[in-house]
Design a protein around this motif. Structure first.
Motif, PDB file in Angstrom:
ATOM      1  N   PHE A   1       0.814  -1.215   0.000  1.00  0.00           N
ATOM      2  CA  PHE A   1       0.000   0.000   0.000  1.00  0.00           C
ATOM      3  C   PHE A   1       0.852   1.272   0.000  1.00  0.00           C
ATOM      4  O   PHE A   1       0.328   2.370   0.074  1.00  0.00           O
ATOM      5  N   PHE A   2       2.177   1.114  -0.071  1.00  0.00           N
ATOM      6  CA  PHE A   2       3.072   2.270  -0.025  1.00  0.00           C
ATOM      7  C   PHE A   2       3.354   2.731  -1.457  1.00  0.00           C
ATOM      8  O   PHE A   2       4.175   2.163  -2.160  1.00  0.00           O
ATOM      9  N   SER A   3       2.645   3.763  -1.893  1.00  0.00           N
ATOM     10  CA  SER A   3       2.837   4.306  -3.240  1.00  0.00           C
ATOM     11  C   SER A   3       2.153   5.662  -3.317  1.00  0.00           C
ATOM     12  O   SER A   3       1.347   6.013  -2.458  1.00  0.00           O
ATOM     13  N   LEU A   4       2.489   6.408  -4.353  1.00  0.00           N
ATOM     14  CA  LEU A   4       1.894   7.729  -4.547  1.00  0.00           C
ATOM     15  C   LEU A   4       0.414   7.588  -4.895  1.00  0.00           C
ATOM     16  O   LEU A   4       0.044   6.806  -5.766  1.00  0.00           O
ATOM     17  N   VAL A   5      -0.427   8.331  -4.185  1.00  0.00           N
ATOM     18  CA  VAL A   5      -1.868   8.271  -4.418  1.00  0.00           C
ATOM     19  C   VAL A   5      -2.241   9.346  -5.438  1.00  0.00           C
ATOM     20  O   VAL A   5      -1.968  10.530  -5.232  1.00  0.00           O
ATOM     21  N   GLU A   6      -2.848   8.922  -6.523  1.00  0.00           N
ATOM     22  CA  GLU A   6      -3.192   9.886  -7.579  1.00  0.00           C
ATOM     23  C   GLU A   6      -4.261  10.873  -7.113  1.00  0.00           C
ATOM     24  O   GLU A   6      -4.186  12.060  -7.383  1.00  0.00           O
ATOM     25  N   THR A   7      -5.275  10.361  -6.420  1.00  0.00           N
ATOM     26  CA  THR A   7      -6.335  11.222  -5.885  1.00  0.00           C
ATOM     27  C   THR A   7      -6.361  11.066  -4.374  1.00  0.00           C
ATOM     28  O   THR A   7      -6.992  10.140  -3.856  1.00  0.00           O
ATOM     29  N   PRO A   8      -5.675  11.937  -3.625  1.00  0.00           N
ATOM     30  CA  PRO A   8      -5.598  11.793  -2.170  1.00  0.00           C
ATOM     31  C   PRO A   8      -6.973  11.846  -1.520  1.00  0.00           C
ATOM     32  O   PRO A   8      -7.859  12.610  -1.946  1.00  0.00           O
ATOM     33  N   ASP A   9      -7.158  11.013  -0.527  1.00  0.00           N
ATOM     34  CA  ASP A   9      -8.393  10.993   0.260  1.00  0.00           C
ATOM     35  C   ASP A   9      -8.189  11.884   1.479  1.00  0.00           C
ATOM     36  O   ASP A   9      -7.468  11.530   2.403  1.00  0.00           O
ATOM     37  N   MET A  10      -8.835  13.057   1.480  1.00  0.00           N
ATOM     38  CA  MET A  10      -8.597  14.031   2.549  1.00  0.00           C
ATOM     39  C   MET A  10      -9.227  13.615   3.872  1.00  0.00           C
ATOM     40  O   MET A  10      -9.057  14.293   4.883  1.00  0.00           O
ATOM     41  N   ARG A  11      -9.949  12.485   3.876  1.00  0.00           N
ATOM     42  CA  ARG A  11     -10.499  12.013   5.148  1.00  0.00           C
ATOM     43  C   ARG A  11      -9.396  11.607   6.123  1.00  0.00           C
ATOM     44  O   ARG A  11      -9.604  11.628   7.341  1.00  0.00           O
ATOM     45  N   TRP A  12      -8.206  11.247   5.606  1.00  0.00           N
ATOM     46  CA  TRP A  12      -7.094  10.947   6.509  1.00  0.00           C
ATOM     47  C   TRP A  12      -6.776  12.172   7.361  1.00  0.00           C
ATOM     48  O   TRP A  12      -6.574  12.064   8.579  1.00  0.00           O
ATOM     49  N   ALA A  13      -6.708  13.342   6.711  1.00  0.00           N
ATOM     50  CA  ALA A  13      -6.428  14.578   7.457  1.00  0.00           C
ATOM     51  C   ALA A  13      -7.629  15.005   8.285  1.00  0.00           C
ATOM     52  O   ALA A  13      -7.491  15.472   9.422  1.00  0.00           O
ATOM     53  N   ASN A  14      -8.831  14.838   7.721  1.00  0.00           N
ATOM     54  CA  ASN A  14     -10.046  15.225   8.447  1.00  0.00           C
ATOM     55  C   ASN A  14     -10.210  14.459   9.749  1.00  0.00           C
ATOM     56  O   ASN A  14     -10.840  14.952  10.691  1.00  0.00           O
ATOM     57  N   THR A  15      -9.664  13.252   9.813  1.00  0.00           N
ATOM     58  CA  THR A  15      -9.741  12.459  11.037  1.00  0.00           C
ATOM     59  C   THR A  15      -9.261  13.265  12.236  1.00  0.00           C
ATOM     60  O   THR A  15      -9.819  13.179  13.321  1.00  0.00           O
ATOM     61  N   TYR A  16      -8.243  14.077  12.013  1.00  0.00           N
ATOM     62  CA  TYR A  16      -7.664  14.865  13.103  1.00  0.00           C
ATOM     63  C   TYR A  16      -8.051  16.341  13.057  1.00  0.00           C
ATOM     64  O   TYR A  16      -8.149  16.979  14.105  1.00  0.00           O
ATOM     65  N   LEU A  17      -8.250  16.885  11.882  1.00  0.00           N
ATOM     66  CA  LEU A  17      -8.311  18.340  11.740  1.00  0.00           C
ATOM     67  C   LEU A  17      -9.702  18.889  11.467  1.00  0.00           C
ATOM     68  O   LEU A  17      -9.856  20.104  11.343  1.00  0.00           O
ATOM     69  N   TYR A  18     -10.710  18.016  11.352  1.00  0.00           N
ATOM     70  CA  TYR A  18     -12.052  18.498  11.006  1.00  0.00           C
ATOM     71  C   TYR A  18     -13.008  18.151  12.139  1.00  0.00           C
ATOM     72  O   TYR A  18     -13.470  17.015  12.253  1.00  0.00           O
ATOM     73  N   PRO A  19     -13.355  19.113  13.009  1.00  0.00           N
ATOM     74  CA  PRO A  19     -14.155  18.818  14.205  1.00  0.00           C
ATOM     75  C   PRO A  19     -15.564  18.305  13.919  1.00  0.00           C
ATOM     76  O   PRO A  19     -16.180  17.717  14.795  1.00  0.00           O
ATOM     77  N   ALA A  20     -16.089  18.542  12.716  1.00  0.00           N
ATOM     78  CA  ALA A  20     -17.444  18.087  12.405  1.00  0.00           C
ATOM     79  C   ALA A  20     -17.463  16.692  11.783  1.00  0.00           C
ATOM     80  O   ALA A  20     -18.515  16.181  11.419  1.00  0.00           O
ATOM     81  N   SER A  21     -16.291  16.074  11.661  1.00  0.00           N
ATOM     82  CA  SER A  21     -16.214  14.734  11.069  1.00  0.00           C
ATOM     83  C   SER A  21     -16.897  13.722  11.974  1.00  0.00           C
ATOM     84  O   SER A  21     -16.799  13.787  13.198  1.00  0.00           O
ATOM     85  N   ASN A  22     -17.595  12.767  11.355  1.00  0.00           N
ATOM     86  CA  ASN A  22     -18.320  11.756  12.136  1.00  0.00           C
ATOM     87  C   ASN A  22     -17.407  10.689  12.722  1.00  0.00           C
ATOM     88  O   ASN A  22     -17.703  10.104  13.754  1.00  0.00           O
ATOM     89  N   THR A  23     -16.325  10.382  12.039  1.00  0.00           N
ATOM     90  CA  THR A  23     -15.447   9.317  12.538  1.00  0.00           C
ATOM     91  C   THR A  23     -14.001   9.769  12.477  1.00  0.00           C
ATOM     92  O   THR A  23     -13.588  10.342  11.482  1.00  0.00           O
ATOM     93  N   PRO A  24     -13.223   9.447  13.481  1.00  0.00           N
ATOM     94  CA  PRO A  24     -13.737   8.974  14.768  1.00  0.00           C
ATOM     95  C   PRO A  24     -14.187  10.144  15.634  1.00  0.00           C
ATOM     96  O   PRO A  24     -13.931  11.300  15.284  1.00  0.00           O
ATOM     97  N   ILE A  25     -14.814   9.856  16.734  1.00  0.00           N
ATOM     98  CA  ILE A  25     -15.276  10.908  17.651  1.00  0.00           C
ATOM     99  C   ILE A  25     -14.114  11.379  18.521  1.00  0.00           C
ATOM    100  O   ILE A  25     -13.430  10.577  19.150  1.00  0.00           O
ATOM    101  N   HIS A  26     -13.890  12.678  18.525  1.00  0.00           N
ATOM    102  CA  HIS A  26     -12.909  13.284  19.442  1.00  0.00           C
ATOM    103  C   HIS A  26     -13.669  13.971  20.572  1.00  0.00           C
ATOM    104  O   HIS A  26     -14.893  13.964  20.622  1.00  0.00           O
TER     105      HIS A  26
END
Length: 836
Positions: free
Chosen positions: A380-405
C-alpha cells in the motif's frame, strides 16, 4: 554577514506561526478551507509583509506591553470565537445567529491576526537569548516525581475503568472473529491458522486460560479485557513523551488520552491496533531517550542506550520477522521520521549541539534508513493519484463523524484545530521547546504520508498509530495557555495562590471550547451509531452473530451437519459455537466471480444456507436482493430468504428449551439468512445425462467464441435441442419458453437478467449464431438469427470452463451443421439489427 544570518533566523522563527498555519491549510484543508483560498493567500502575504515591517521596532525592545496586550487580546478573541461558534444556543435567535455567522466569516482572519501579533512578541523574546528551555529540561524534585507516579497510577486506573465499563455493549466486528477462532484453535489444537496479530491472539488465549472461559461471548470478553489493559497502559509512554516538553503537557496529554472517545473505542476491540499504539509510543519514548543520550554522551549512559536499543530491536524484529502480516511495520516509518525530525530540530539549536550532530549525523541517518527500508515492501506504499482528505479530516475536522474526538460536533468551530496549531506554534516559538517541534514535525510528515502515499481505502483504525503525537500537541495548547496568561502576560508567578486560581480558570476556559461532555459520556455509556451501522467512536461496523448462531443451533443436528453453509462473516463464530456443522464456505463480496461461485456451490449441493450480512449484500455490493419469504431460481437451485421474525421465534424457542437466555428481536438485524434446495441432477429444462448425445465438440467459455448451427422444429418445441456442458457442469442450455414457441438460453442461472429469449422458425430452418465475448470478469453473450436479427444480454455474465457440446436425443426436430469458432465476427454482429 553574521548579523544578517542572525536576523534572518529570528525573522523565520517569529513568522513561523504564519508559515505553519498556511502550510497546514494548503496540505490538509477540507473543501470548506479551499473555499477561502483567496482570503488565505491574501492574509498570509499581507500579514507577512506587515510583520516584516515591524521587525526593527520589535527588535528595539520598544512597546513591549503594547505588543503583549495585542497578542493576548487576539488569543482571547479566538477563544471567544470558538465558544460562540460551538454553542448551539447562539443559533436559536436571529440576532445571535447573525453575530455567529459574522464571527465565522472572520474566523480565518482572527487566526492570521494571532500569527501577526505574535511576530513582535517572539522577536522580543528571541532578543533576550534565553535558551534555558531549549537545551535540557529541569529535573523534577523527588517530591514531584513521587506525585507524578501516584498521579500516573491514578490515571491508568481511571483509564481502565472507563474502557472496561460496558465493554460488552457491542457485538464483535469482522476482524475480532479471526482472533476468537485463533484462540480456540490454539487452546484446543496447540496451533492456529490465523497468523496476523500473534501478540493479540496469545494475550487473549492467556486470559481465556486463566478465567476458564467457555463460549464465543466469553472469549470475546477476555480478548477485549486484554485490549483495555493495554489501552490503559498507553498512559505511561504518553505521559513521559509529554514530559519531554513540560510536566504540565504530560499531565494534560494523559487526561486527554484517558477520556478520548476514539481511544476508548479502539481499546475495546479484540484487535491489534491498541497494542501497536502502546508499542509504537514506547519505542518512540525509548528512541528519544537514546538520541538525547547519544547527543550528550557519557560513559555511564552506555548501559541505558544498549538496554533501550535492545527493546526497540526486539519489538521491531517482531514486527518485521514474526508478525509480518500486521500493521506494526508502520513503526519503522514512525521511528524513521522521529529520527529525521530530531536531526532537523537540533540542527537549529545552537553551535555546540550543531558540532555534536555533525559527529553523529551519519549514525542517525543510517538509523533512519534502517527503520524505513522494510516499509518500502508494503503493497500500500505508493503515490496516491487522488488523495483521500479524510485521513487529514480524522484529526483536523471537528465536524467529522469518525472517529469521535472530545470536540466533535456539527456546530463545532471548523477551524478549531487550525487555531490550536497556530496557538501551539506561537508558544513553542516563544519557549523554544525542541520536543514539541520533534513531535509536531513527525505528526505532520506522517499525516502527509497517509494522505498522499498510503494507497488504501480510508479507515480510521489505520491512522490511529500517530494519535499520541496529536494528543501531545493538543495538550501543549492547554499548558501553553496556562503559561502565556499566568506568567508571560501578567507575571503572576510570585503570587502563588492567585496563580493557581488563574491557571484553573484558563484550563476551564479551554475545556469549554475543546470538550463536548456528551462525546465522552457517550463513548463510555452508549456510543452512537453511524448511518451504516458503524460505531461512531471508531468507524467500525459491529455485527451481532447470535442470530446466525442460534438459528443453526435450533436446527436438528443431522440437518445442519449435512447442510452446506455459504457465508460472509459468520464462519468463525459458527465454527466456534457449533461442532457438528457441515461444509462452511466463504462468500467473498469482493470477488467479481462471487455470484458465479455461489451458483456453482448451490447447484452442486442438495441443501444449504446462505448467511450474509446486509452491508456486504447491499451497500458494498448488490447481490441477493430478495424480500423476506420470497424465493428465486438459481440454475438448478431454489433459493428462499427466511424471515427474521420466524428465525428469532425458532431460535428463542430452542434457547428456552435449553434454559439459555433469549435475545431480543431487531427489525434492522444485519444478518440475512437464505435456504436453498437443489436437484443436482436436473435443471429447469429437465436435463439429465441420459438425454445427451455427444457431438465431440468442445468450447472454451473463458475466451471469445461462436457456436453456429441450424435448427428446425415442429409447431411446438417439445424439449431442449442443444446443451453446452452436461448436467453436472451447470451448463448453458437452450430450452423451450413457456409457450413452447421460443427458445430461452439459461446461462447457469434463472435470474431474469441472465436469460435470453428469441423466436425460431417453425417447420423451417433457423440459422443460429451463439456468441460470447469471453473473459473472467464477465462477458455479454447473444445470438444472431439468420444473419439479420440480434438478441443480446444487458448485463455481463460468464463461465471460464472448457465444456463439451451435446444435442438432445428426445428433441423433436433437427439440429445440423454445428460449428465452433474461436473469437467472434464483430462485423456480423454490427450489421445485424438489434431486436428488443
Amino acid at each position: 554577514m553574521e548579523a544578517l544570518k542572525n536576523n534572518l533566523y529570528k525573522w523565520f522563527i517569529a513568522s513561523l506561526p504564519l508559515h505553519i498555519l498556511t502550510i497546514s491549510l494548503f496540505l490538509f484543508g477540507n473543501n470548506l478551507v479551499y473555499a477561502d483560498i483567496g482570503l488565505i493567500v491574501s492574509l498570509y502575504t499581507g500579514f507577512l509583509f506587515i510583520g516584516t515591517l515591524s521587525f526593527p521596532v520589535a527588535s528595539s525592545g520598544k512597546y513591549v506591553n503594547l505588543f503583549h496586550f495585542l497578542f493576548a487580546l487576539i488569543i482571547l478573541i479566538n477563544l471567544f470565537a470558538s465558544i460562540v461558534i460551538g454553542f448551539a444556543f447562539f443559533n436559536e435567535y436571529k440576532l445571535l445567529q447573525s453575530i455567529t455567522e459574522s464571527i465565522e466569516r472572520l474566523r480565518i482572519t482572527f487566526m492570521y491576526l494571532m500569527g501577526l501579533t505574535a511576530i513582535p512578541v517572539i522577536l522580543q523574546s528571541l532578543n533576550k537569548n534565553d535558551n534555558s528551555e531549549n537545551i535540557v529540561q529541569k529535573k523534577n524534585t523527588s517530591n514531584k516525581i513521587g506525585l507524578d507516579i501516584l498521579l500516573l497510577i491514578l490515571m491508568v486506573g481511571i483509564a481502565f475503568y472507563v474502557r472496561y465499563y460496558n465493554i460488552d455493549h457491542l457485538p464483535s466486528y469482522r476482524d475480532e472473529d479471526h482472533h476468537i477462532q485463533a484462540v480456540l484453535q490454539l487452546l484446543s489444537e496447540q496451533c492456529h491458522d490465523y497468523k496476523r496479530g500473534l501478540l493479540v491472539t496469545y494475550s487473549g488465549a492467556l486470559l481465556v486460560k486463566l478465567t476458564d472461559a467457555i463460549g464465543y461471548d466469553a472469549y470475546l470478553h477476555c480478548g477485549r479485557l486484554a485490549s483495555t489493559i493495554i489501552g490503559s497502559l498507553v498512559c505511561i509512554p504518553i505521559y513521559f513523551l509529554g514530559m519531554k516538553i513540560s510536566r504540565l503537557t504530560g499531565i494534560f496529554a494523559v487526561l486527554l488520552w484517558v477520556f478520548s472517545p476514539w481511544a476508548v473505542g479502539i481499546s475495546q476491540n479484540f484487535r491489534e491496533h491498541i497494542y501497536y499504539v502502546f508499542l509504537i509510543s514506547l519505542m518512540s519514548l525509548l528512541l528519544m531517550n537514546i538520541l538525547e543520550w547519544v547527543l550528550n554522551y557519557k560513559k555511564e549512559l552506555l548501559y541505558k542506550i544498549i538496554l533501550s536499543g535492545t527493546v526497540i530491536g526486539l519489538i521491531f524484529s517482531y514486527a518485521v520477522f514474526i508478525d509480518w502480516f500486521s500493521t506494526l511495520k508502520i513503526s519503522g516509518v514512525i521511528l524513521s521520521v522521529l529520527t529525521f525530525s530530531f536531526l532537523i530540530v537540533h540542527f537549529t539549536v545552537n553551535i555546540d549541539q550543531f558540532k555534536l550532530l555533525k559527529k553523529y549525523s551519519p549514525f542517525l541517518i543510517i538509523l533512519a534508513i534502517l527503520f524505513f527500508i522494510p516499509i518500502t515492501q508494503i503493497k500500500f506504499f505508493s503515490l496516491v493519484e487522488t488523495p483521500d482528505m479524510r485521513w487529514a479530516n480524522t484529526y483536523l475536522y471537528p465536524a467529522s463523524n469518525t472517529p469521535i474526538h472530545w470536540w466533535t460536533n456539527a456546530n463545532s468551530d471548523l477551524y478549531l484545530v487550525y487555531f490550536l496549531i497556530i496557538l501551539t506554534t506561537c508558544v513553542a516559538a516563544l519557549k523554544r521547546h525542541k520536543y514539541f517541534w520533534i513531535f509536531t514535525i513527525t505528526f505532520n510528515i506522517l499525516l502527509v504520508g497517509y494522505t498522499f502515499f498510503f494507497d488504501r481505502y480510508y479507515a480510521p483504525r489505520y491512522i490511529v498509530f500517530i494519535y499520541p503525537f496529536f494528543i501531545i500537541s493538543i495538550a501543549y495548547a492547554f499548558s501553553g495557555l496556562v503559561w502565556l496568561f499566568s506568567k508571560f502576560f501578567f507575571n503572576l508567578q510570585k503570587r502563588n495562590n492567585l496563580l493557581q486560581i488563574f491557571n484553573a480558570l484558563v484550563v476551564i476556559f479551554l475545556i469549554i471550547i475543546l470538550v463536548k461532555p456528551f462525546n465522552i459520556y457517550g463513548s463510555i455509556k452508549k456510543p452512537k451509531k453511524l448511518p451504516n451501522g458503524g460505531n461512531a467512536n471508531t468507524g467500525i461496523v459491529h455485527y451481532d452473530k447470535h442470530l446466525a448462531i442460534n438459528f443453526m443451533r435450533s436446527l436438528k443436528p443431522e440437518k445442519r451437519s449435512e447442510a452446506t453453509i455459504l457465508t460472509t462473516i459468520y464462519g468463525e463464530s459458527l465454527r466456534h459455537e457449533i461442532d457438528d456443522l457441515g461444509w462452511v464456505e466463504k462468500f467473498n463480496y469482493k470477488d467479481p466471480n462471487r455470484m458465479a461461485n455461489a451458483r456453482n456451490i448451490m447447484n452442486s449441493t442438495k441443501h444449504g444456507y446462505l448467511i450474509i450480512d446486509r452491508l456486504r449484500n447491499r451497500e458494498w455490493g448488490k447481490n441477493f436482493m430478495l424480500k423476506e419469504g420470497k424465493s428465486i431460481k438459481i440454475g438448478n437451485s431454489n433459493l428462499k430468504k427466511l424471515t427474521n421474525t420466524d428465525i428469532f421465534i425458532k431460535a428463542n424457542s430452542y434457547l428456552k428449551r435449553n434454559k439459555l437466555p433469549s435475545f431480543k428481536f431487531n427489525e434492522n438485524h444485519q444478518c440475512e439468512i437464505f435456504e436453498w434446495t437443489t436437484n443436482v441432477l436436473s435443471s429447469k429444462a429437465g436435463i439429465d445425462n441420459s438425454k445427451l448425445s455427444d457431438t465431440d465438440l468442445i468450447v472454451d467459455t473463458g475466451s471469445p467464441f461462436t457456436i453456429s448451427f441450424l435448427l428446425r422444429t415442429t409447431n411446438e418445441i417439445n424439449d431442449f435441442p442443444i446443451s453446452i456442458g452436461d448436467a453436472d457442469d451447470n451448463n448453458i442450455i437452450f430450452y423451450p419458453s413457456v409457450d413452447n414457441k421460443q427458445i430461452m438460453i439459461n446461462y447457469g442461472s434463472n435470474f431474469e437478467e441472465d436469460l435470453l429469449t428469441f423466436p425460431v422458425e417453425m417447420n423451417d430452418w433457423t440459422k443460429i449464431d451463439f456468441y460470447q465475448y469471453g473473459g473472467s470478469k464477465g462477458s455479454y453473450f447473444g445470438v444472431i438469427l439468420n444473419g439479420k436479427d440480434k438478441y443480446q444480454t444487458k448485463i455481463p455474465v460468464h463461465k471460464n470452463d472448457s465444456l463439451y457440446i451435446y444435442t438432445n436425443k428426445t428433441f423433436i426436430g433437427d439440429v445440423m451443421g454445428i460449428e465452433v469458432m474461436e473469437g467472434i465476427d464483430k462485423s456480423k454482429i454490427n450489421s445485424a439489427k438489434t431486436v428488443q
